[in-house]
Motif scaffolding. Structure first.
Motif, short mmCIF file in Angstrom:
data_model
loop_
_atom_site.label_atom_id
_atom_site.label_comp_id
_atom_site.label_asym_id
_atom_site.label_seq_id
_atom_site.Cartn_x
_atom_site.Cartn_y
_atom_site.Cartn_z
N PRO A 114 6.27 5.89 -4.15
CA PRO A 114 5.74 4.63 -4.70
C PRO A 114 6.82 3.63 -5.06
N PHE A 115 7.97 4.12 -5.55
CA PHE A 115 9.01 3.16 -5.93
C PHE A 115 9.58 2.47 -4.70
N ASN A 116 9.78 3.21 -3.62
CA ASN A 116 10.32 2.60 -2.41
C ASN A 116 9.39 1.52 -1.87
N VAL A 117 8.10 1.77 -1.95
CA VAL A 117 7.13 0.77 -1.51
C VAL A 117 7.22 -0.47 -2.41
N LYS B 24 12.07 -6.85 -2.45
CA LYS B 24 13.08 -7.34 -1.51
C LYS B 24 12.52 -8.43 -0.61
N ALA B 25 11.21 -8.43 -0.40
CA ALA B 25 10.59 -9.43 0.48
C ALA B 25 10.45 -10.79 -0.20
N SER B 26 10.72 -10.86 -1.51
CA SER B 26 10.55 -12.10 -2.26
C SER B 26 11.90 -12.68 -2.64
N ASP B 27 11.97 -14.02 -2.62
CA ASP B 27 13.19 -14.71 -3.07
C ASP B 27 13.11 -15.11 -4.53
N VAL C 87 0.85 -1.19 0.00
CA VAL C 87 0.00 0.00 0.00
C VAL C 87 0.89 1.24 0.00
N VAL C 88 0.58 2.18 -0.88
CA VAL C 88 1.30 3.45 -0.93
C VAL C 88 0.52 4.46 -0.09
N GLU C 89 1.07 4.80 1.07
CA GLU C 89 0.42 5.77 1.94
C GLU C 89 0.78 7.19 1.49
N PHE D 114 18.95 1.21 -10.91
CA PHE D 114 19.95 1.88 -10.09
C PHE D 114 19.43 2.08 -8.67
N ARG D 115 18.18 2.49 -8.56
CA ARG D 115 17.60 2.75 -7.24
C ARG D 115 17.42 1.47 -6.43
N LEU D 116 16.99 0.40 -7.10
CA LEU D 116 16.82 -0.86 -6.39
C LEU D 116 18.18 -1.40 -5.95
#
Length: 901
Positions: free
Chosen positions: A258-261, A267-270, A251-253, A288-290
Motif C-alpha cells: 500500500p505504501f508503494n502505491v 510522485k505523480a504530483s508537482d 488502487v491497491v491490488e 525514509f521510504r519515500l
C-alpha cells in the motif's frame, strides 16, 4: 474595505503601509466583518468607555490572526498594553517572530513569555512591554501573583479559544478568564478559533459567557475540497459551496505494498504535500521510504541549518530524507528542529512532509494537498500507556485546513484534503463522521478536570476570595463557564475544600482569614494542591542530600506527565530500569524508597514506577554529557522527548525549591535545586551555566564536552581561549565567527580594574577584585552545617564533602609533591573530575569576592592548587577523624613517614 481605511480608527499611516506590503491592499471578509462589528470601536470615536469583547469564528486561512493584530496596534495607540495568549509555545514563537519582523524597527517593545525565555519574566512581571506573547499557564500564574497587573492591559487576545473545552489546559484557560471577568479591571478580550462552530452550544455559548459580540465567517478565501479515498475512488465535497464530486485514486491490488502505491501517487504530483500519520515511528519510516524512491532536489537551507546539531541517529535519518526533498515532523524533534523543517516546507525546499498531529493546531503552514489518517495515539486519564483514538472534529478541521491557505504573494490554488481509508466500508463511515456531518464539537466547561481545591486556592491567592463565606464562593463560581454549561454540584464541595487547604497549612482562618507563606508558594509555583501536599509532607519529614536523591524525590510524585511511549512492555516486564539502576548506582539504592517504596526486589514494578525510574537514569546520563547517540541507543528516546522530560523535571525542581524555601528547611536548598534544574533542562553540568548564559545559542552538547575535556568551565576561561583553540574545539567558520563577536562584546562590557587595567569576570560576567592569590589557606576540616570548613585569608568557606576532598588533595599535593601537580585519576577515579573540580571552585567562589583562579590546569589532565606551599596550613588532627577513607589514609601515611624518620 481597504487597509488604508483603518487610519480613520487612529492607526498610524506607517503601520498601514507595512500591512499593505505584507497583507495586500484589501481586507478579507472576516476582517471587514470584525471592523463593522466595532473591533476598533467607532471611527474617530471616544475610547473612554469599555469596548465590547469579541469572539471571531472563521475557517482556517480566513484572516482571524490579522484581526487580532489590528486590534493590538489599535490598543497601543491608546497607550494600553496587549497580551496575546496561545496554548502552545510553538504558536507563541511563530507569532512573536512575525511581530518582531514587522514592528521592531518602529521601536515597539515586544516580548515572549515562555519557559524558553526566562530572561523576559522580570519585564513581564513589571509590565515593561507593549505587546507580550504568552502561553495560557504563564499568564494564569501572572494573574495569581497579582491581579492588579491587569490595570495597564487594554487588550487580551486568546488564540485557539476552543481549547477551553479540553481537559487540563482548558480548565486553566477558564480559570484565568474567570479572574479577568471577576476583577475590577476591564481589558477587552478577543477570542479566535477556526473550529469552534457557530451554534448556540459552541461559539454562541462562549460569546454569552464573555459578554462578547460574535463575528462569524463560513467561507474560506481559498476553497478546500475534503473527502475520503478507498477502492480506487476519491469522493469529496467543496468546503465553500458544498458541491460533491469524485475522481480516480490509486488502487491497491492484491499483493501490492500500500505504501508503494501511495508513493506513486505522491510522485505523480508537482504539488506540496503534507501527510498526517498516527505515530512518530511511522512518520520517520514513511519519509525514509519515500526519499529512497525519489530524486527531488535536496533541501539545502535546512541541511545547512542542521549541520551544527549534536550528532544523533534521528538527525542522520532526517538529513538523508532532506537530501531528497522529503522530511518528517514529530515530537522526537526539538522545537528548533521542527521550525527548520516548517520553514523548509514553506519555502518549497521540502516537497513532501510526514507529520504527527504536532502540526495540526495553528502553525501557519500551507500545503497544496493534505493526506491524513483519522486516528492518533493518546494517553488516557487513568493509564499512562498511549492507545489509538479517533481524532476530534476540531483536530480534523485543523489538519485539513493546512491545505489551500491564502497567500498574498502566490497564485491561489484550491486545497485538497484526503482521508486515507482501508476499505470502502471505512470510507463510508469516515465520510459520515467527518465530511457529511457539520456538527462542531460542543463547547462544554472542563472545570471539573482539575480539583475544586486547586481552583479555590487560586481564587484566594489572587485576592478574589477574602473570606470563608460560602456565598462569596458561589458568587465567584457563578462567573465561570461551568456555571453556564455544566451541571456541577459545587455547593457541597466548598467546605471540604476549605478544610483540606487549612489542614495542609495553605490557608489560615484565625486570627484572620489569609493565605499562609506556604500557601503563597503553592499557588505561585504551578503545582496542584495534591502534588504540593505530597512534596510538603515529605520535605517536613526529611529531604535528600544528594542530587540523585532530589531527582528521585521530584519524580516520585504522580501528578506530572510522562513523555509518550517512554517505556516499552519489554523494559517493564523484564524490570530493566531497576536492573540498570543497580548496575550503576547501587550505592544510592536507599534514595529509591520514596519512588519505589519497599519494592526493591525482582518483582516487576508498575508502569509508572518503572517509567519514572527510567526517566531518572536518562536524566542522570543526559546532564553528565553522555553523547546523544549513546542516549538514543541506551534509552530509545530522541532529543525532542529528552528535552521535554528535562523541562518538565526542571519545573518540578523549581517548584519544590519554592516550597522548601517557604518551610525554611535549609537556606542552601533553593540554590542547590536551581543548579540541578539547570542541569536537567539543558543536559549540561551546572558548572557551564555562565558559558551557557552567553553562548547557549551557538554551542551544542558536543561543544560543551570538548570544553569539559579541556578543563574550560567558566566564562573567564572561555574568553581567554585563543583563535587556535577556538578552531580546535568548534567546527564551522560561522560558529567561530559568532563566538569571536560575542567574546568581543563581553570584554567590552566588563569593567576594567583601574589598578591593574585587567578585566577579570566572575560567573555573572562582572569584574571583581579583592585578591589575586590568598595570603593564607587553612584547611580546618571541622564539620559545620553539613559542610566542612576551610579558611581563606581567615574568611570561613564551607564545602560539601566531595569539594572538600578535592580541595584537600590539591592542597596536599601542593605541600608534599615535587612540583605540586596531581593527575586527575589521583584525585578520583572515573571521568568527572573536571566537573567536580569546577563545582568545588564554584563553592569557594560563592563565598569570596575574589578573582583567585584557585587551581591551574595544564590541559593534559594535571591540576595544581594556585597558591604557594608556604601559605597552606592543614589541620592534621581534624583530618585524622574525617569520615572519608582516602583522606584518613593520606594523613595516616604521612604520620607513619614522620614516625619512621
Amino acid at each position: 474595505m481597504k487597509v488604508g481605511e483603518l487610519e480613520r480608527f487612529g492607526i498610524p499611516v506607517q503601520i498601514t503601509e507595512r500591512w499593505k506590503k505584507r497583507q495586500g491592499e484589501s481586507l478579507l471578509p472576516i476582517q471587514q466583518k470584525a471592523i463593522r462589528k466595532k473591533l476598533l470601536g467607532q471611527p474617530g470615536g471616544e475610547r473612554k468607555q469599555k469596548e465590547q469583547n469579541m469572539i471571531i469564528s472563521a475557517p482556517t486561512s480566513s484572516g482571524k490572526s490579522f484581526c487580532a493584530e489590528i486590534a493590538a496596534l489599535h490598543a497601543l495607540t491608546a497607550r494600553r498594553k496587549v497580551v496575546m495568549l496561545f496554548p502552545l509555545k510553538s504558536l507563541a514563537e511563530q507569532t512573536y517572530q512575525l511581530l518582531r519582523e514587522t514592528y521592531d524597527s518602529l521601536g515597539i517593545k515586544i516580548i515572549i513569555v515562555t519557559s524558553d525565555h526566562p530572561e523576559n519574566d522580570h519585564a513581564f512581571a513589571s509590565s515593561d512591554f507593549q505587546i507580550a506573547v504568552c502561553i495560557y499557564e504563564k499568564f494564569d500564574l501572572f494573574l495569581t501573583n497579582s491581579l492588579d497587573r491587569l490595570k495597564t492591559i487594554g487588550l487580551i487576545v486568546v488564540d485557539e479559544i476552543q481549547t477551553i473545552a479540553e481537559p487540563g489546559r482548558g480548565a486553566t484557560l477558564e480559570r484565568l478568564l474567570t479572574k479577568i471577568k471577576s476583577s475590577v479591571y476591564t481589558p477587552k478580550i478577543v477570542g479566535l478559533s477556526a473550529v469552534i462552530g457557530d451554534d448556540s452550544s459552541s461559539a454562541g455559548k462562549l460569546a454569552e459567557w464573555l459578554n462578547a459580540s460574535l463575528v462569524e465567517e463560513q467561507s474560506r478565501p481559498v476553497d478546500l475540497i475534503r473527502g475520503v479515498a478507498a477502492g480506487g475512488l476519491y469522493k469529496f465535497r467543496s468546503f465553500n459551496n458544498g458541491d460533491d464530486g469524485e475522481e480516480p485514486f490509486a488502487v491497491v491490488e492484491a499483493g501490492d505494498d500500500p505504501f508503494n502505491v501511495f508513493a506513486e501517487q505522491l510522485k505523480a504530483s508537482d504539488s506540496s504535500t503534507l501527510i498526517f500519520l498516527k505515530s512518530r515511528m511511522e512518520t520517520v519510516d514513511a519519509a525514509f521510504r519515500l526519499a529512497a524512491s525519489v530524486s527531488w532536489p535536496e533541501a539545502k537551507d535546512a541541511l545547512s541549518q542542521l549541520a551544527d546539531e549534536e550528532p544523533s541517529f534521528l538527525i542522520r535519518s532526517l538529513r538523508q530524507a532532506l537530501g531528497r526533498g522529503v522530511a518528517f515532523h514529530n515530537s522526537d524533534l526539538t522545537p528548533q528542529q521542527r521550525k527548520i523543517i516548517e520553514n523548509a516546507f514553506i519555502g518549497k525546499e521540502v516537497k513532501a512532509l510526514f507529520s504527527t498531529t504536532t502540526l495540526a493546531m495553528g502553525v501557519n503552514l500551507s500545503a497544496d494537498n493534505v493526506y491524513l489518517e483519522t486516528v492518533k495515539y493518546s494517553s488516557g486519564r487513568y493509564q499512562s500507556r498511549p492507545s489509538l483514538v479517533p481524532v476530534s472534529r476540531a483536530e480534523f478541521d485543523n489538519m485539513t485546513g493546512r491545505a489551500g491557505r491564502y497567500q498574498t504573494t502566490q497564485k491561489e490554488q484550491i486545497g485538497k484534503a484526503v482521508i486515507l481509508a482501508e476499505s470502502e466500508f471505512d470510507r463510508d463511515i469516515l465520510w459520515q463522521n467527518y465530511i457529511d456531518s457539520y456538527d462542531a464539537d460542543r463547547i462544554t466547561s472542563v472545570f471539573d478536570s482539575q480539583p475544586f481545591a486547586d481552583w479555590l486556592l487560586d481564587m484566594i491567592a489572587c485576592g478574589l476570595l477574602k473570606s470563608r463565606d460560602k456565598d462569596a464562593v458561589l458568587k465567584l463560581y457563578g462567573k465561570t463557564l461551568a456555571s453556564l454549561t455544566a451541571n456541577l454540584s459545587v455547593k457541597e464541595q466548598i467546605e471540604p475544600a476549605f478544610e483540606l487547604l487549612e489542614s495542609l497549612g495553605f490557608i489560615q482562618t484565625s486570627p484572620e482569614f489569609a493565605l499562609t507563606e506556604l500557601g503563597r508558594a503553592v499557588s505561585g509555583c504551578g503545582l496542584a494542591v495534591a502534588e504540593s501536599a505530597y512534596y510538603t509532607r515529605n520535605l517536613l519529614e526529611n529531604f535528600p542530600h544528594s542530587e540523585i536523591g532530589w531527582l528521585t524525590f521530584v519524580l516520585s510524585a504522580t501528578g506530572w506527565n510522562l513523555p509518550p511511549s517512554i517505556l516499552s512492555r519489554y523494559e517493564q516486564s523484564n524490570n530493566l530500569p531497576l536492573k540498570m539502576f543497580f548496575s550503576q548506582y547501587e550505592y544510592s539504592a536507599d534514595e529509591l524508597r520514596l519512588l519505589l517504596g519497599e519494592k526493591l526486589s525482582s518483582k516487576p514494578l508498575s508502569y509508572r514506577q518503572s517509567a519514572s525510574l527510567k526517566a531518572l537514569l536518562l536524566l542522570e546520563a543526559w546532564r553528565s554529557l553522555v553523547p546523544l547517540e549513546r542516549l538514543e541507543e541506551q534509552f530509545q528516546m530522541h532529543l525532542g522527548q529528552i528535552r521535554y522530560l528535562g523541562e518538565t523535571v526542571a519545573h518540578l525542581l523549581s517548584a519544590v525549591a519554592e516550597l522548601a524555601a517557604s518551610l525554611d528547611r535549609d537556606t542552601e536548598v533553593k540554590q542547590q535545586l536551581a543548579q540541578i534544574a539547570f542541569s536537567v533542562r539543558f543536559g549540561l553540568p551546572y558548572e557551564f551555566k555562565s558559558i551557557h548564559r552567553y553562548f547557549g545559542a551557538f554551542l551544542n552538547r558536543k561543544d560543551y564536552a570538548a570544553l569539559q575535556n579541556a578543563g574550560v568551565f567558566t566564562i573567564e576561561e572561555f574568553c581567554r581561549l585563543d583563535q587556535t583553540e577556538l578552531n580546535l574545539f568548534f567546527a564551522g567558520k560561522d560558529k567561530v565567527m559568532n563566538i569571536n563577536e560575542k567574546i568581543k562584546q563581553i570584554k567590552e562590557e566588563v569593567h576594567v580594574d583601574p589598578r591593574t587595567n585587567n578585566a577579570l569576570m566572575n560567573e555573572s560576567g562582572l569584574a571583581s577584585m579583592l585578591f589575586a592569590e590568598p595570603e593564607m589557606i587553612e584547611i580546618d576540616g571541622s564539620y559545620d552545617r553539613e559542610r566542612y570548613l576551610v579558611k581563606i585569608n581567615g574568611f570561613p568557606v564551607r564545602l560539601t564533602g566531595k569539594s572538600f576532598k578535592y580541595f584537600v588533595k590539591l592542597a596536599w599535593s601542593r605541600l608534599n609533591g615535587e612540583s605540586g601537580w596531581i593527575y586527575k585519576e589521583e584525585i578520583e577515579h572515573g571521568f568527572n573530575q573536571a566537573r567536580y573540580l569546577y563545582r568545588m571552585k564554584g563553592e569557594i567562589g560563592s563565598g569570596l569576592n575574589s578573582n583567585w583562579s584557585i587551581f591551574e590546569n595544564n590541559r593534559l589532565g594535571y591540576y595544581r592548587l594556585n597558591a604557594e606551599p608556604s601559605k597552606i596550613k592543614i589541620n592534621i588532627e581534624n583530618l585524622r577523624n574525617h569520615p572519608d577513607f582516602e583522606i584518613r589514609e593520606m594523613v595516616e601515611q604521612k604520620m607513619s613517614e614522620k614516625r619512621v624518620n
